[in-house]
Design an enzyme around this catalytic site. Structure first.
Site, mmCIF file in Angstrom:
data_model
loop_
_atom_site.group_PDB
_atom_site.id
_atom_site.type_symbol
_atom_site.label_atom_id
_atom_site.label_comp_id
_atom_site.label_asym_id
_atom_site.label_seq_id
_atom_site.Cartn_x
_atom_site.Cartn_y
_atom_site.Cartn_z
ATOM 1 N N ASP A 67 21.607 -44.756 10.531
ATOM 2 C CA ASP A 67 23.044 -44.609 10.339
ATOM 3 C C ASP A 67 23.701 -44.437 11.710
ATOM 4 O OD1 ASP A 67 24.781 -44.190 7.699
ATOM 5 O OD2 ASP A 67 25.727 -43.050 9.314
ATOM 6 N N CYS A 74 21.957 -48.472 6.279
ATOM 7 C CA CYS A 74 23.207 -47.682 6.265
ATOM 8 C C CYS A 74 22.970 -46.485 5.362
ATOM 9 C CB CYS A 74 24.378 -48.522 5.761
ATOM 10 S SG CYS A 74 24.682 -50.039 6.691
ATOM 11 N N ALA A 75 22.098 -45.590 5.803
ATOM 12 C CA ALA A 75 21.542 -44.570 4.910
ATOM 13 C C ALA A 75 22.528 -43.487 4.508
ATOM 14 C CB ALA A 75 20.320 -43.929 5.569
ATOM 15 N N CYS A 132 29.513 -50.105 -3.112
ATOM 16 C CA CYS A 132 30.112 -49.399 -4.244
ATOM 17 C C CYS A 132 31.531 -49.924 -4.433
ATOM 18 C CB CYS A 132 30.074 -47.890 -4.057
ATOM 19 S SG CYS A 132 30.803 -47.291 -2.515
ATOM 20 N N GLY A 189 20.723 -40.752 0.008
ATOM 21 C CA GLY A 189 20.455 -40.728 -1.427
ATOM 22 C C GLY A 189 19.475 -41.805 -1.853
ATOM 23 N N LYS A 190 19.674 -43.030 -1.355
ATOM 24 C CA LYS A 190 18.769 -44.122 -1.734
ATOM 25 C C LYS A 190 17.462 -44.034 -0.963
ATOM 26 C CE LYS A 190 22.630 -47.094 -3.062
ATOM 27 N NZ LYS A 190 23.686 -46.114 -2.689
ATOM 28 N N ASP A 228 23.240 -50.728 2.359
ATOM 29 C CA ASP A 228 24.278 -50.137 1.504
ATOM 30 C C ASP A 228 25.546 -50.119 2.351
ATOM 31 O OD1 ASP A 228 25.705 -48.841 -0.409
ATOM 32 O OD2 ASP A 228 24.616 -46.950 -0.297
#
Length: 449
Positions: free
Chosen positions: A268, A244-245, A367, A249-250, A314
């Protein structure tokens, strides 16, 4: 701009936010200021801070206005924020709404009556708990479960503003070189306490205009997000999937950890997000990454089952851990969204797990600070997938730092960074990062139990 003109601009920005309630506020704000390039940097910050102040305190401002029969229009919200949050006098507010050039029109008699009836301070003992803590009712049970006796402290930290963190791109610079390059442009940065390649700025600065950013030496990334990339333990020569890019960032952080050796796939469901990812990868000098658009009926994952050393999920979530940075998220998200996201998180985790080879790692992150999106999801997954085991936080921490040459891991984090012994759980009031959750799972080798 005069103070009155800044207030008028803040009202106009809030009107734009009200007109597009489902769009992220930062996207609306960027569009607003691009259309008004005559607003200079200092004025822009002042206008944005005023508008974000209203958004941060919106639950409480609405409560005050409702008690005196007021409707939360952008004008009244700004005026109420001036009275209740920044403690300006009623006379000062009336003088600011003066109808002069570039200022808001004078307040109507009905608006004046409402403002006159308001009674500071902003926080009052008769407020319901969710309003007092500035946490929507649907999220309060999860916050209470996560933080217990720390709930008031955690809630207060979530209402404040987030610092600006950067990640040094080790493909192009060392942390020391990045600090020096930023200092040459008048920007002071200090090493972060936990991330071995993070920098924290003393105050918010226009980083996108700096040489360090333009040349790909640094990326904007919260320290907590950097730690998730570190726990993924991506190493040179590995095959890695960022399932789930988003804007990658990761992916960028893991690519740097891999030293551009091996292969990483940023996946994604959004074309615009992957387009932005491609631009970021190019600027960072990453040449071991590719992007893949996930679409219904896509057989990509089935053809690559069991082929990846590392798979990072993510997962889409309520974003409760980012409320300092995205204060509008507490207004745009509700109980229905939480229920839908929990179903989606479970489905994504199961699909992504099929990509992991025996002996490889599956990293699940959000998050969010809500246990229902975090350890509850992981434990449910493990109950249905005995072929995976939990890698303890201390073990994952040591392994993640071992992948960085020349970097020594801080002392084993233990419970100070976790939810028990197994999972990373960060929060603003504890680590001064955004709220993040991370679990590292390993697929057992054949014949092991």
């Amino acid at each position: 701009m005069t103070p009155a003109a800044r207030i008028a601009a803040a009202v106009a920005l809030l009107e734009q936010l009200e007109a597009q309630p489902r769009r992220p506020a930062d996207a609306v704000s960027n569009e607003f200021f691009r259309a008004r390039r005559y607003i200079g940097g200092g004025d822009r910050r002042a206008v944005a801070e005023r508008a974000w102040g209203v958004v941060r305190e919106r639950l409480r401002l609405d409560w005050h206005l409702e008690r005196v029969g007021g409707q939360p229009t952008p004008r009244l919200l700004v005026a109420t924020h001036m009275l209740m949050a920044t403690e300006e006098s009623l006379q000062s507010v009336l003088a600011t709404f003066n109808g002069e050039r570039h200022a808001e029109a004078p307040l109507e008699p009905a608006e004046r009556r409402i403002l006159s009836a308001l009674r500071p301070p902003l926080l009052r003992p008769e407020m319901p708990e969710d309003i007092r803590l500035n946490i929507p009712g649907w999220a309060l049970p999860g916050f209470r479960e996560r933080f217990g006796a720390e709930l008031p402290e955690a809630a207060k930290a979530m209402t404040g503003a987030a610092p600006l963190d950067l990640r040094v791109n080790l493909l192009k610079a060392t942390r020391e070189a990045a600090i020096a390059t930023l200092a040459a442009e008048g920007i002071a940065a200090q090493p972060t306490a936990l991330s071995p390649w993070g920098l924290r700025l003393a105050e918010r600065q226009p980083i996108l205009a700096t040489r360090a950013f333009r040349e790909g030496m640094v990326e904007i990334q919260d320290e907590g997000s950097q730690l998730i990339a570190l726990l993924a333990d991506a190493r040179p020569g590995m095959r890695v999937a960022d399932y789930c890019a988003g804007a990658a960032g990761k992916t960028l952080a893991m690519a740097a950890a891999m030293g551009n050796r091996g292969r990483i796939v940023a996946c994604d469901v959004s074309v615009p997000r992957l387009s932005g990812a491609t631009q970021r990868l190019r600027r960072a000098g990453v040449d071991n990454a590719e992007t893949h658009l996930l679409v219904p009926g896509d057989r990509w994952a089935k053809r690559r089952a069991g082929q990846f050393d590392r798979v990072l999920v993510d997962a889409p979530c309520t974003g409760t851990g980012t409320w300092r940075r995205n204060p509008d998220a507490r207004l745009r998200t509700g109980a229905g969204d939480l229920a839908e996201l929990q179903v989606k998180q479970g489905e994504i985790l199961r699909r992504a797990a099929s990509l992991v080879r025996p002996g490889g790692k599956l990293v699940y992150a959000t998050c969010s600070v809500l246990p229902g999106e975090d350890e509850v999801q992981v434990r449910e997954f493990l109950s249905n997938h005995p072929e995976f085991r939990t890698v303890t936080l201390a073990e994952a921490w040591a392994q993640g730092f071992a992948g960085w040459e020349g970097e020594a891991a801080p002392a084993s984090p233990g419970d100070s960074l976790g939810a028990g012994e197994d999972f990373l759980a960060l929060a603003p009031h504890r680590q001064e990062t955004d709220g993040f959750f991370c679990a590292v799972l390993e697929r057992r080798e054949a014949g092991t139990s």
